[in-house]
Design a protein around this motif. Structure first.
Motif, PDB file in Angstrom:
ATOM      1  N   LEU A 100       0.827  -1.385   0.006  1.00 15.00           N
ATOM      2  CA  LEU A 100       0.132   0.119   0.110  1.00 15.00           C
ATOM      3  C   LEU A 100       0.821   1.210   0.044  1.00 15.00           C
ATOM      4  O   LEU A 100       0.645   2.273  -0.701  1.00 15.00           O
ATOM      5  CB  LEU A 100      -0.859   0.127   1.336  1.00 15.00           C
ATOM      6  CG  LEU A 100      -2.001  -0.992   1.038  1.00 15.00           C
ATOM      7  CD1 LEU A 100      -3.022  -1.100   2.586  1.00 15.00           C
ATOM      8  CD2 LEU A 100      -3.222  -0.394   0.067  1.00 15.00           C
ATOM      9  N   LEU A 101       1.804   1.175   0.850  1.00 13.74           N
ATOM     10  CA  LEU A 101       2.739   2.438   0.999  1.00 13.74           C
ATOM     11  C   LEU A 101       3.293   2.718  -0.658  1.00 13.74           C
ATOM     12  O   LEU A 101       3.402   3.856  -1.024  1.00 13.74           O
ATOM     13  CB  LEU A 101       3.839   2.323   2.019  1.00 13.74           C
ATOM     14  CG  LEU A 101       3.511   2.448   3.222  1.00 13.74           C
ATOM     15  CD1 LEU A 101       4.758   2.075   4.210  1.00 13.74           C
ATOM     16  CD2 LEU A 101       3.224   4.088   3.409  1.00 13.74           C
ATOM     17  N   ARG A 102       3.931   1.648  -1.270  1.00 11.87           N
ATOM     18  CA  ARG A 102       4.576   1.655  -2.659  1.00 11.87           C
ATOM     19  C   ARG A 102       3.716   2.399  -3.330  1.00 11.87           C
ATOM     20  O   ARG A 102       3.771   3.181  -4.294  1.00 11.87           O
ATOM     21  CB  ARG A 102       5.148   0.331  -2.802  1.00 11.87           C
ATOM     22  CG  ARG A 102       6.425   0.374  -2.136  1.00 11.87           C
ATOM     23  CD  ARG A 102       6.951  -1.211  -2.299  1.00 11.87           C
ATOM     24  NE  ARG A 102       8.171  -1.368  -1.370  1.00 11.87           N
ATOM     25  CZ  ARG A 102       9.088  -2.445  -1.587  1.00 11.87           C
ATOM     26  NH1 ARG A 102       8.501  -3.461  -2.372  1.00 11.87           N
ATOM     27  NH2 ARG A 102      10.013  -2.630  -0.813  1.00 11.87           N
ATOM     28  N   ALA A 103       2.215   1.492  -3.452  1.00  6.49           N
ATOM     29  CA  ALA A 103       1.352   1.911  -4.325  1.00  6.49           C
ATOM     30  C   ALA A 103       0.897   3.470  -4.167  1.00  6.49           C
ATOM     31  O   ALA A 103       0.813   4.285  -5.304  1.00  6.49           O
ATOM     32  CB  ALA A 103       0.087   1.137  -4.688  1.00  6.49           C
ATOM     33  N   VAL A 104       0.882   3.955  -2.977  1.00  8.71           N
ATOM     34  CA  VAL A 104       0.326   5.365  -2.799  1.00  8.71           C
ATOM     35  C   VAL A 104       1.526   6.325  -3.121  1.00  8.71           C
ATOM     36  O   VAL A 104       1.281   7.580  -3.641  1.00  8.71           O
ATOM     37  CB  VAL A 104      -0.225   5.517  -1.296  1.00  8.71           C
ATOM     38  CG1 VAL A 104       0.970   5.868  -0.332  1.00  8.71           C
ATOM     39  CG2 VAL A 104      -1.098   6.363  -1.137  1.00  8.71           C
ATOM     40  N   CYS A 105       2.648   5.879  -3.136  1.00 14.79           N
ATOM     41  CA  CYS A 105       3.956   6.812  -3.502  1.00 14.79           C
ATOM     42  C   CYS A 105       3.635   7.138  -4.896  1.00 14.79           C
ATOM     43  O   CYS A 105       4.035   8.035  -5.704  1.00 14.79           O
ATOM     44  CB  CYS A 105       5.158   6.038  -3.010  1.00 14.79           C
ATOM     45  SG  CYS A 105       5.468   6.616  -1.299  1.00 14.79           S
ATOM     46  N   VAL A 106       3.370   5.845  -5.668  1.00 19.17           N
ATOM     47  CA  VAL A 106       3.298   5.848  -7.326  1.00 19.17           C
ATOM     48  C   VAL A 106       2.226   6.742  -7.568  1.00 19.17           C
ATOM     49  O   VAL A 106       2.218   7.686  -8.509  1.00 19.17           O
ATOM     50  CB  VAL A 106       3.014   4.311  -7.739  1.00 19.17           C
ATOM     51  CG1 VAL A 106       2.611   4.573  -9.352  1.00 19.17           C
ATOM     52  CG2 VAL A 106       4.360   3.845  -7.765  1.00 19.17           C
ATOM     53  N   GLU A 134      10.766   2.273   3.963  1.00 22.26           N
ATOM     54  CA  GLU A 134      10.514   2.632   2.929  1.00 22.26           C
ATOM     55  C   GLU A 134      10.796   3.984   2.429  1.00 22.26           C
ATOM     56  O   GLU A 134      10.423   4.549   1.580  1.00 22.26           O
ATOM     57  CB  GLU A 134       8.781   2.538   2.572  1.00 22.26           C
ATOM     58  CG  GLU A 134       8.357   1.109   2.618  1.00 22.26           C
ATOM     59  CD  GLU A 134       8.869   0.610   1.356  1.00 22.26           C
ATOM     60  OE1 GLU A 134       8.822   1.166   0.066  1.00 22.26           O
ATOM     61  OE2 GLU A 134       9.217  -0.768   1.352  1.00 22.26           O
ATOM     62  N   GLY A 135      11.842   4.514   3.167  1.00 20.31           N
ATOM     63  CA  GLY A 135      12.511   5.626   2.852  1.00 20.31           C
ATOM     64  C   GLY A 135      11.900   7.124   3.428  1.00 20.31           C
ATOM     65  O   GLY A 135      12.391   8.132   3.362  1.00 20.31           O
TER      66      GLY A 135
END
Length: 162
Positions: A100-106, A134-135
């Protein structure tokens, strides 16, 4: 997790998301009292379905993340803010929150954002660890910002470039 799918929320998800939100409520991350049934509407005018991404595992909703603006100011439109993240207990430790975190950043980047921020309670070590991995870095701290269940809790401000 091969059966994990991240998608945009739909209005018909409201009931299942409200149940998930209620089930995952915890003083580890919540600053408002737990809602009692009947549950309030999940979506409203300020938080429509298009602000959310939903994680599905095997066709069932396993989590969500809400993306909003950090402020209403035009000069701040390049910054998005994660304003909610929940993962079902049955899906914890399976990469749902990370996905979810990666997708929301995209999503934020596709909407023109250059930065993404969030707020997390100081005692929520699992969430802070995930965000850092996640940075996200700590950019500010509001000491003892909340009094939760008799204890003062810090509000930690985190962010990262996109």
């Amino acid at each position: 997790m091969t059966d994990l799918r991240i998608r945009a929320a739909r209005s018909e998800d409201a009931g299942r998301l409200a149940v998930l939100d209620h089930a995952t409520w915890s003083p580890l991350h919540a600053v408002v009292p737990r809602a009692e049934p009947p549950l309030p509407p999940f979506f409203d005018a300020g938080h429509p379905p298009e602000d959310y991404l939903v994680a599905e595992v095997g066709g069932s909703i396993a989590g969500y993340v809400r993306l909003g603006f950090a402020s209403p100011l035009a000069c701040n439109r390049h910054v998005r803010q994660i304003q909610g993240l929940a993962v079902a207990d049955s899906a914890r430790g399976r990469g749902v929150g990370r996905a979810l975190l990666r997708a929301v950043c995209v999503k934020a980047r596709a909407e023109g954002a250059r930065r993404i921020t969030l707020r997390v309670l100081g005692h929520n070590t699992p969430a802070r660890t995930l965000y850092a991995s996640e940075g996200f870095v700590t950019e500010g701290l509001l000491p003892e910002e909340f009094l939760l269940e008799g204890a003062y809790v810090d509000d930690v401000l985190m962010g990262r470039r996109l």
